[in-house]
Design an enzyme around this catalytic site. Structure first.
Site, mmCIF file in Angstrom:
data_model
loop_
_atom_site.group_PDB
_atom_site.id
_atom_site.type_symbol
_atom_site.label_atom_id
_atom_site.label_comp_id
_atom_site.label_asym_id
_atom_site.label_seq_id
_atom_site.Cartn_x
_atom_site.Cartn_y
_atom_site.Cartn_z
ATOM 1 N N HIS A 45 0.864 -1.182 0.000
ATOM 2 C CA HIS A 45 0.000 0.000 0.000
ATOM 3 C C HIS A 45 0.897 1.226 0.000
ATOM 4 O O HIS A 45 1.584 1.498 0.984
ATOM 5 C CB HIS A 45 -0.920 0.005 1.219
ATOM 6 C CG HIS A 45 -1.705 1.280 1.332
ATOM 7 N ND1 HIS A 45 -2.580 1.678 0.366
ATOM 8 C CD2 HIS A 45 -1.719 2.252 2.287
ATOM 9 C CE1 HIS A 45 -3.124 2.840 0.719
ATOM 10 N NE2 HIS A 45 -2.598 3.216 1.881
ATOM 11 N N ASP A 47 1.060 5.106 -0.239
ATOM 12 C CA ASP A 47 0.392 6.400 -0.174
ATOM 13 C C ASP A 47 1.051 7.400 -1.117
ATOM 14 O O ASP A 47 2.270 7.577 -1.095
ATOM 15 C CB ASP A 47 0.459 6.955 1.255
ATOM 16 C CG ASP A 47 -0.410 6.181 2.213
ATOM 17 O OD1 ASP A 47 -1.609 6.057 1.940
ATOM 18 O OD2 ASP A 47 0.119 5.704 3.242
ATOM 19 N N ASP A 169 -7.495 1.589 2.535
ATOM 20 C CA ASP A 169 -7.072 2.525 3.577
ATOM 21 C C ASP A 169 -8.013 3.708 3.803
ATOM 22 O O ASP A 169 -7.988 4.294 4.876
ATOM 23 C CB ASP A 169 -5.661 3.045 3.269
ATOM 24 C CG ASP A 169 -4.997 3.681 4.478
ATOM 25 O OD1 ASP A 169 -5.379 3.350 5.614
ATOM 26 O OD2 ASP A 169 -4.092 4.508 4.296
ATOM 27 N N HIS A 409 -6.228 9.793 -0.329
ATOM 28 C CA HIS A 409 -6.902 9.788 0.973
ATOM 29 C C HIS A 409 -6.060 10.365 2.115
ATOM 30 O O HIS A 409 -6.529 10.388 3.260
ATOM 31 C CB HIS A 409 -7.375 8.365 1.322
ATOM 32 C CG HIS A 409 -6.280 7.346 1.385
ATOM 33 N ND1 HIS A 409 -5.895 6.607 0.292
ATOM 34 C CD2 HIS A 409 -5.487 6.945 2.396
ATOM 35 C CE1 HIS A 409 -4.913 5.797 0.629
ATOM 36 N NE2 HIS A 409 -4.650 5.982 1.914
#
Length: 990
Positions: A45, A47, A169, A409
């Site tokens: 994951h 970001d 997430d 996000h």
């Protein structure tokens, strides 16, 4: 034949439609009958900015904050996949992958394409970023998803089309987001964050996986299978094998003392059985990875290979079978189980990970960046339209990419570190400059073409700080031209406010018409905000009328006294009447609305819709919640993510004395200026002919000398009998019914009566009864609620002195340009109408707020007569919005049309509507139309989604989105309520 040519031919042999490609569901590793098949999904994951900037994350810089380097992850994974064709890996964020891809040599690119075609490397979700679902507008979501998905399909062909949405997430999940995913052609949707109480209930009822009815207007085609992941998105406890993990590796040499295969197998088998007990098929999914993992892919795969080997060696007795898999392979196996699934309708907002930990603070965190993102989206749509309509040297590319990143996000949410927020703003600013150059160039070119007057685009002043009365050209020049562009495909009348320094002006419009205008003093609040950055003493205000998807220019001149006497009959700007002291109540009104203010307190007293003869007793003021820092009930405090007030009742910011400063009445606008505290002021405005009032508030710096964090709200209290019911929008589209202290899916626990009832507001919040509907429209993402009968509250700013321990590691204590606390200015657009008329007003207002007319000031036209021009041949109906016009190639454009009403919104405008595309645009004709999925990465007729059996229905779902051909010569397009139809159009320019 040269090597490069041979290599290119080899790559092309693996492109779209190649018989060699076996990606998708046919590439899945086999499962076994009569076993619990554990789908191990290796993933990372990544970001697109959070604790570090997007560049720092990609390159692995600034590791003192967080060790993370995406380029090394992808390098490592590709090397590991090459060692075993059975291994699998999924990748999500196209913003990172695109960077990495363009840095690779041909050999590596060829190898990666082989992995993609074999299903060994699979793209999941595929947006430019993994966007937030609470603070994002649907227009920006569609744009960023399309950007990523088009890159993937253009690079990898059919095998670059993801089949599953993956939002592991984001902090809560919206119904409109799921609807958009369905319209993009996804077969399933998985997420990792699920409210603690909701998750407990779903585990006990085996409803972690269901079919979501995402849009009642669209019906079955918008149904989407979803799954809430059992363990968030990390690996099972004890089975992490990356840098920073402390779990024991699988040590399988029985001659060594630390041999642990039996213990590792037993522990994993137990975990798998425990998880399987909560699910309904013989398949479960386990995410093997986490944030920025697989920089050492060898360690992960070496241990997973062993785990698979040794667990499967005992599958006869354990009943557990492990396999490398992907989310799409997991969905395929669930679908093949031929099960009948239960359904869900509402959303997953707000998210709370414990009884006192509701993540409803980020709905409002960093309000300035939220406003900047929304405003930048407005500019981007203008820029993309003009890029299609005129040939320009400048490009929209930089702003498109910056906006796509900003939907992440941890971007628009305000949950990033301060230096990362600054980086997002910098990227947007640079993109805006590029787009502003394009806007000036395109309109100047069109004016020159139509009038023969050579207009210099470089003289344009885009007045980037006009909201605080700063615009150097209008402040210093006695004559200038205002150019106003309308991105909406119907005519719009909108106020223009310009900072000036002369006492009188004439505003000349097209055809020699003099436009009514008004002069008034710049407010004291504005002067205090801008400080020494501007010198304007007055504002010039007039109403601009702009044709559909076109522009109008206005010549503004400050005449000398001699000119005034000679011009005589020409109307000049009239000074507004300013009242500093009042006796009795104050009333401001236009043709539609009237607002009264108490003569003693200066607060709003009532609002009346003159046309509908509705009057409502109404007060409006500001309050603050004290941010909790933890107490004896819970140590949790407020922060960037979490909203937790110390008390359920906020403190008033009205001290009982009059807040009234001035009343200003003129030919264009009437307004009441209020000062609540030295750091909080408001101007309530009613423009001529407008159906709603504007409440423009200025907040900050929020004082913190008392050591208390503060969360500022505005609250309207009305006599509408709304009970415990109110409505908020879902990403600016569907309206969601909210009921205090209730949830659709599980028993509500009233542990946080304020924060637990706060919902995201992207465009509007509504209360109503049988007689009246009260609507507040927002200019950015905010959070709010209706905590009592007839009341609406919206949080507008937060300043908090403690971190909430969710990873960002900083308190939400933003400073402004001058080193003190952040000052924010925003506007709420407020309307009161009958329920029958209200939907029309709020839908049209919503369109006009997020697609505002764009204006700039130029000195290039001199005394050239003002002009007005439209780029379309006729206005679109009021219920049709031209959502997207974007250039893909010089003669290929992307076009989206949207029906912006829901079923039942309005008797007339909720009906289907047909639009002809053939001669819609003046600069070009349309010779071919091909309908695509919403994300523009698939031809719509080729989208073949999985079918699911659901309870209470004799048919499977989803039914297909059936394209209705827009055939030549007219290319008629029919839109039903909430439809968005997407087309590639081939054009021939005139």
């Amino acid at each position: 034949m040269a090597y490069g040519t041979v290599f290119l031919a080899a790559i092309l042999s693996l492109s779209v439609g190649s018989s060699l490609a076996k990606c998708g569901y046919q590439s899945c590793n086999p499962t076994k009958p009569n076993r619990v098949n554990v789908h191990l999904v290796p993933h990372t994951h990544d970001d697109v900015g959070w604790l570090k900037t997007v560049d720092e994350y990609f390159y692995g810089a600034n590791n003192s904050i967080q060790h993370a380097g995406v380029q090394y992850i992808l390098d490592s994974v590709i090397s590991a996949l090459a060692k075993d064709p059975g291994r699998r890996f999924i990748y999500v964020e196209s913003a990172f992958f695109e960077r990495w891809w363009h840095q690779q040599d041909e050999k590596t690119q060829f190898q990666v394409k082989q992995f993609v075609n074999d299903g060994r490397l699979e793209f999941i979700n595929g947006g430019w970023s993994m966007n937030d679902e609470a603070c994002t507008h649907y227009n920006a979501i569609i744009d960023q998803m399309s950007m990523g998905l088009r890159f993937l399909v253009n690079t990898f062909g059919k095998c670059g089309i993801p089949r599953v949405a993956w939002h592991i997430d984001p902090f809560g999940h919206s119904r409109e987001q799921a609807s958009l995913f369905a319209q993009m052609g996804f077969d399933g949707f998985f997420f990792g964050r699920l409210g603690y109480n909701d998750k407990l209930h779903r585990l006990n009822t085996k409803t972690m996986e269901q079919v979501w009815h995402t849009n009642e207007n669209l019906g079955s085609p918008a149904d989407l299978f979803f799954g809430a992941l059992y363990n968030g998105y990390g690996p099972p406890p004890g089975f992490c094998y990356d840098r920073g993990c402390n779990d024991p590796p699988i040590q399988d040499d029985p001659t060594l003392f630390d041999y642990n295969v039996d213990e590792r197998v037993a522990k994993f088998t137990k975990y798998a059985k425990d998880q399987a007990a909560f699910f309904q098929t013989d398949n479960i999914i386990m995410t093997m990875g986490s944030d920025f993992q697989y920089e050492n892919a060898n360690a992960w795969y070496k241990n997973l290979d062993k785990l698979i080997k040794y667990v499967n060696a005992k599958e006869e007795e354990s009943g557990i079978h492990l396999l490398y898999s992907t989310p799409s392979c997991y969905v395929s196996n669930l679908n093949a189980a031929n099960k009948t699934w239960t359904t869900k309708k509402e959303d997953f907002m707000p998210y709370g990970d414990a009884p006192h930990n509701f993540w409803s603070g980020y709905f409002v965190s960093r309000p300035s960046i939220k406003g900047y993102v929304r405003e930048s989206n407005n500019i981007l749509q203008v820029c993309k339209q003009l890029e299609c309509l005129k040939t320009t040297k400048a490009s929209s590319e930089r702003l498109r990419e910056a906006m796509a990143i900003a939907q992440h996000h941890d971007a628009v949410t305000g949950t990033e570190k301060q230096h990362v927020a600054d980086d997002y703003a910098k990227r947007l600013s640079m993109g805006r400059v590029q787009c502003q150059a394009l806007i000036s160039e395109a309109i100047s070119s069109d004016i020159s073409q139509k009038t023969g007057f050579k207009m210099d685009a470089t003289t344009s002043d885009h007045c980037n700080y006009a909201n605080i009365s700063i615009c150097p050209t209008s402040e210093t020049q006695n004559s200038f031209t205002v150019v106003v562009y309308n991105p909406i495909a119907r005519s719009v009348t909108s106020p223009i406010r310009l900072p000036v320094n002369q006492a009188t002006y004439t505003v000349m419009g097209p055809n020699g018409t003099t436009v009514s205008s008004q002069i008034q003093d710049v407010t004291a609040s504005t002067k205090s905000v801008r400080r020494d950055r501007g010198s304007a003493t007055k504002e010039l205000i007039f109403m601009a009328t702009i044709p559909p998807m076109g522009y109008t220019t206005y010549q503004v001149t400050a005449p000398s006294m001699n000119m005034i006497s000679r011009l005589g009959a020409i109307r000049h700007s009239r000074p507004a009447t300013t009242i500093n002291r009042v006796d009795g109540d104050v009333i401001i009104s236009n043709e539609i609305l009237s607002l009264s203010f108490d003569g003693i307190t200066g607060l709003l007293k009532s609002m009346t819709n003159l046309g509908s003869n509705i009057s409502n007793i109404m007060t409006q003021s500001f309050y603050w919640y004290e941010s909790s820092t933890g107490n004896n009930v819970s140590i949790q405090g407020s922060g960037a993510y979490i909203f937790r007030p110390n008390k359920s009742v906020p403190y008033p910011l009205f001290d009982g004395t009059s807040v009234l400063v001035k009343v200003v009445k003129g030919d264009v606008v009437q307004e009441v200026q209020q000062q609540f505290t030295p750091w909080l002021s408001q101007v309530v405005r009613l423009y001529k002919g407008q159906s709603a009032a504007e409440f423009t508030w200025t907040v900050g710096p929020i004082p913190i000398g008392d050591g208390l964090g503060k969360e500022i709200i505005t609250r309207f209290d009305t006599n509408i009998q709304s009970g415990q019911t109110f409505y908020t929008d879902s990403n600016g589209r569907q309206m969601m019914k909210r009921v205090l202290y209730q949830r659709e899916d599980y028993p509500y626990v009233n542990s946080e009566p304020v924060a637990g009832n706060y919902y995201p507001i992207n465009s509007r919040i509504i209360i109503n009864d049988t007689m009246s509907q009260f609507t507040v429209m927002t200019d950015r993402s905010q959070g709010g609620s209706s905590l009592s009968n007839g009341s609406v509250e919206i949080m507008i700013h937060r300043r908090i002195l403690k971190d909430d321990n969710r990873g960002v590691g900083e308190p939400l204590n933003e400073t402004g340009q001058f080193g003190d606390g952040l000052m924010v200015r925003g506007t709420h657009t407020v309307s009161l109408a009958t329920p029958k008329k209200a939907a029309y007003i709020q839908r049209i207002l919503g369109e006009e707020i997020y697609m505002k007319p764009y204006f700039y000031v130029s000195t290039a036209m001199g005394n050239q007569s003002p002009v007005s021009s439209s780029f379309i041949s006729q206005a679109l109906p009021a219920n049709v919005h031209l959502l997207t016009l974007e250039q893909l190639k010089p003669n290929i454009l992307l076009l989206r049309l949207e029906h912006q009403f829901e079923v039942g919104d309005d008797k007339a405008f909720s009906k289907p509507v047909t639009v002809s595309l053939r001669d819609l645009f003046k600069p070009f004709g349309i010779s071919d139309v091909e309908e695509l999925s919403l994300s523009a990465n698939q031809v719509l007729k080729s989208v073949d989604r999985l079918q699911w059996k659901i309870e209470g229905s004799s048919t499977t779902t989803p039914q297909a989105f059936k394209p209705i051909p827009a055939t030549a010569p007219d290319f008629n397009v029919t839109l039903n309520p909430m439809d968005i139809r997407t087309f590639n159009v081939t054009v021939s320019r005139h």
